[in-house]
Design a protein around this motif. Structure first.
Motif, short mmCIF file in Angstrom:
data_model
loop_
_atom_site.label_atom_id
_atom_site.label_comp_id
_atom_site.label_asym_id
_atom_site.label_seq_id
_atom_site.Cartn_x
_atom_site.Cartn_y
_atom_site.Cartn_z
N GLY A 47 37.88 50.14 19.29
CA GLY A 47 38.57 49.37 20.33
C GLY A 47 38.83 50.19 21.57
N ARG A 48 39.20 51.43 21.36
CA ARG A 48 39.49 52.30 22.49
C ARG A 48 38.22 52.60 23.29
N PHE A 49 37.12 52.83 22.59
CA PHE A 49 35.85 53.10 23.24
C PHE A 49 35.38 51.86 24.01
N SER A 50 35.57 50.69 23.40
CA SER A 50 35.20 49.43 24.04
C SER A 50 36.03 49.21 25.30
N ASN A 51 37.32 49.48 25.24
CA ASN A 51 38.19 49.35 26.42
C ASN A 51 37.78 50.31 27.51
N LEU A 52 37.40 51.52 27.13
CA LEU A 52 36.97 52.51 28.10
C LEU A 52 35.72 52.05 28.83
N MET A 53 34.75 51.51 28.09
CA MET A 53 33.53 51.02 28.71
C MET A 53 33.81 49.79 29.59
N GLY A 54 34.76 48.96 29.19
CA GLY A 54 35.15 47.81 30.00
C GLY A 54 35.75 48.26 31.32
N ASP A 55 36.58 49.31 31.27
CA ASP A 55 37.18 49.84 32.50
C ASP A 55 36.11 50.41 33.43
N VAL A 56 35.11 51.06 32.85
CA VAL A 56 34.02 51.60 33.67
C VAL A 56 33.27 50.45 34.34
N ALA A 57 33.02 49.37 33.60
CA ALA A 57 32.31 48.22 34.17
C ALA A 57 33.13 47.59 35.29
N LYS A 58 34.44 47.48 35.12
CA LYS A 58 35.29 46.93 36.17
C LYS A 58 35.26 47.81 37.42
N GLY A 59 35.24 49.10 37.22
CA GLY A 59 35.17 50.02 38.36
C GLY A 59 33.88 49.87 39.14
N VAL A 60 32.78 49.70 38.42
CA VAL A 60 31.49 49.52 39.08
C VAL A 60 31.49 48.21 39.87
N LYS A 61 32.04 47.13 39.29
CA LYS A 61 32.11 45.85 39.99
C LYS A 61 32.97 45.95 41.24
N GLN A 62 34.10 46.64 41.15
CA GLN A 62 34.96 46.81 42.32
C GLN A 62 34.26 47.61 43.41
N PHE A 63 33.51 48.62 43.02
CA PHE A 63 32.77 49.43 43.99
C PHE A 63 31.74 48.57 44.71
N LYS A 64 30.98 47.77 43.96
CA LYS A 64 29.98 46.90 44.57
C LYS A 64 30.64 45.89 45.50
N LYS A 65 31.78 45.33 45.08
CA LYS A 65 32.49 44.37 45.91
C LYS A 65 32.99 45.03 47.19
N GLY A 66 33.48 46.24 47.08
CA GLY A 66 33.93 46.97 48.27
C GLY A 66 32.80 47.26 49.23
N MET A 67 31.63 47.58 48.70
CA MET A 67 30.48 47.83 49.57
C MET A 67 30.05 46.54 50.26
N ALA A 68 30.11 45.41 49.58
CA ALA A 68 29.74 44.13 50.18
C ALA A 68 30.76 43.71 51.22
N ASP A 69 32.04 43.99 50.99
CA ASP A 69 33.09 43.63 51.95
C ASP A 69 32.92 44.39 53.26
N GLU A 70 32.49 45.62 53.22
CA GLU A 70 32.30 46.40 54.45
C GLU A 70 31.27 45.74 55.34
N ASP A 71 30.22 45.19 54.74
CA ASP A 71 29.18 44.54 55.52
C ASP A 71 29.70 43.26 56.16
N GLU A 72 30.58 42.53 55.48
CA GLU A 72 31.09 41.27 55.99
C GLU A 72 32.17 41.45 57.04
N ASP A 73 32.80 42.62 57.14
CA ASP A 73 33.88 42.85 58.08
C ASP A 73 33.40 43.05 59.51
N GLY A 74 32.14 42.86 59.77
CA GLY A 74 31.64 43.02 61.12
C GLY A 74 31.08 44.39 61.40
N HIS A 75 31.12 45.25 60.42
CA HIS A 75 30.52 46.56 60.61
C HIS A 75 29.02 46.41 60.48
N LYS A 76 28.34 46.75 61.55
CA LYS A 76 26.88 46.67 61.47
C LYS A 76 26.36 47.94 60.83
#
Length: 79
Positions: free
Chosen positions: A23-52
């Motif tokens: 369970g602990r290992f599964s939770n750890l991998m889930g947290d890593v996946a959430k971090g990757v998703k947040q990183f991708k979302k942050g990269m997409a948000d920078e493009d939408e904020d008007g930054h060319k």
């Protein structure tokens, strides 16, 4: 000699799962996946904020040759 073979890595992974618990290992991998998703979302948000994205450098036009292949001048010399 001294390197890790796939068997050693597999044994190490099994021991790590046993020590940390499934369970602990599964939770750890889930947290890593959430971090990757947040990183991708942050990269997409920078493009939408008007930054060319940075403009691409345009190549300069190549210079016209001053001489033909026989060595005769193609254009007049400038003073």
């Amino acid at each position: 000699m001294g390197g890790l073979s796939p068997i050693h890595i597999l044994i190490f992974a099994v021991i790590a799962i046993l020590v940390l618990g499934g369970g602990r290992f599964s939770n750890l991998m889930g947290d890593v996946a959430k971090g990757v998703k947040q990183f991708k979302k942050g990269m997409a948000d920078e493009d939408e904020d008007g930054h060319k994205p940075a403009a691409r450098l345009e190549a300069k036009k190549s210079a016209d040759p001053a001489f033909d292949r026989d060595g005769a001048p193609i254009r007049e010399e400038r003073p």
